[in-house]
Design a protein around this motif. Structure first.
Motif, short mmCIF file in Angstrom:
data_model
loop_
_atom_site.label_atom_id
_atom_site.label_comp_id
_atom_site.label_asym_id
_atom_site.label_seq_id
_atom_site.Cartn_x
_atom_site.Cartn_y
_atom_site.Cartn_z
N UNK A 65 56.09 22.96 48.57
CA UNK A 65 57.22 23.80 49.00
C UNK A 65 58.40 23.65 48.04
N UNK A 66 58.65 22.42 47.60
CA UNK A 66 59.73 22.19 46.64
C UNK A 66 59.46 22.93 45.33
N UNK A 67 58.21 22.91 44.89
CA UNK A 67 57.85 23.65 43.69
C UNK A 67 58.04 25.15 43.87
N UNK A 68 57.65 25.67 45.04
CA UNK A 68 57.80 27.10 45.31
C UNK A 68 59.27 27.50 45.41
N UNK A 69 60.07 26.70 46.10
CA UNK A 69 61.50 27.00 46.22
C UNK A 69 62.16 26.95 44.84
N UNK A 70 61.80 25.95 44.06
CA UNK A 70 62.34 25.85 42.69
C UNK A 70 61.99 27.09 41.89
N UNK A 71 60.74 27.54 42.00
CA UNK A 71 60.33 28.74 41.27
C UNK A 71 61.08 29.98 41.73
N UNK A 72 61.26 30.14 43.04
CA UNK A 72 61.94 31.31 43.57
C UNK A 72 63.43 31.33 43.20
N UNK A 74 64.81 29.60 40.80
CA UNK A 74 64.86 29.68 39.35
C UNK A 74 64.67 31.09 38.83
N UNK A 75 63.75 31.82 39.45
CA UNK A 75 63.52 33.21 39.05
C UNK A 75 64.80 34.03 39.21
N UNK A 76 65.48 33.84 40.33
CA UNK A 76 66.74 34.57 40.56
C UNK A 76 67.79 34.17 39.53
N UNK A 77 67.85 32.88 39.20
CA UNK A 77 68.80 32.43 38.17
C UNK A 77 68.44 32.98 36.80
N UNK A 78 67.15 33.08 36.52
CA UNK A 78 66.71 33.63 35.22
C UNK A 78 67.06 35.11 35.12
N UNK A 79 66.92 35.83 36.22
CA UNK A 79 67.28 37.26 36.21
C UNK A 79 68.77 37.43 35.94
N UNK A 80 69.56 36.47 36.38
CA UNK A 80 71.01 36.50 36.14
C UNK A 80 71.37 35.92 34.78
N UNK A 81 70.34 35.53 34.03
CA UNK A 81 70.50 34.93 32.70
C UNK A 81 71.31 33.63 32.73
N UNK A 82 71.20 32.89 33.84
CA UNK A 82 71.90 31.62 33.98
C UNK A 82 71.04 30.46 33.52
N UNK A 90 59.66 23.83 33.80
CA UNK A 90 59.85 22.38 33.69
C UNK A 90 60.33 21.81 35.02
N UNK A 91 61.28 22.48 35.66
CA UNK A 91 61.79 22.01 36.95
C UNK A 91 60.71 22.01 38.02
N UNK A 92 59.85 23.02 38.02
CA UNK A 92 58.75 23.05 38.99
C UNK A 92 57.88 21.81 38.80
#
Length: 164
Positions: A65-72, A74-82, A90-92
């Motif tokens: 679950x932690x890996x999935x939440x990190x991915x989700x 993180x994906x939103x942060x990547x879309x915002x180019x953050x 790596x975080x996953x």
């Protein structure tokens, strides 16, 4: 509950991959898939084996679950180019084994890594070595935070083996 060797294996694997990951991120501002995917697969497999050998299936569910939440997130942060996608992978890989031991370790690792990155960036801004819009390689700081916090379960395992 004490860790076993399989639960500490992903920490050792990421420690072994930390040098090529950090060097590549500093030089090229990217974290190569060949390393991040190995880390993710190693984290999942070793955590699954640790759960199998200890019957800690709730901890396995928490880790996944932690890996999935990190991915989700993180994906939103990547879309915002953050943050970059390599940082997310790596975080996953890092959050799965830490969450198996304790979800608090995930938060501590992230806070430490981002805190160090912030301090170094502020110093760089004050000294004029980086500009406010400069991209910084986040991977080395995330790895450093992970290794410091990941030493906690590794030390528990070492203590258990030595005292047994």
């Amino acid at each position: 509950m004490q860790p076993n060797l399989f639960s500490v294996f992903p920490i050792m694997l990421i420690a072994a991959l930390s040098i090529p990951l950090a060097i590549t991120d500093i030089r090229e501002h990217r974290l190569p898939n060949k390393y991040t995917y190995i880390a993710i697969i190693g984290s999942i497999l070793a955590t699954a084996i640790a759960s199998l050998t200890t019957s800690r299936w709730v901890d396995f569910a928490i880790a996944m679950s932690a890996g999935a939440v990190t991915g989700a997130v993180g994906y939103l942060l990547a879309r915002a180019k953050a943050i970059g996608m390599g940082d997310i992978k790596l975080l996953i890989a890092m959050h799965i084994p830490l969450a198996w031991h304790s979800p608090v370790l995930v938060l501590l690792s992230l806070a430490l890594g981002l805190g160090i990155a912030t301090v170094v960036s502020v110093i760089g801004l004050v000294l004029g070595r980086i500009r406010p819009r400069s991209l910084i390689p986040l991977g080395p700081y995330l790895i450093l935070g992970f290794l410091v916090i990941g030493a906690i379960p590794a030390a528990e395992l070492f203590t258990e083996v030595v005292l047994s």
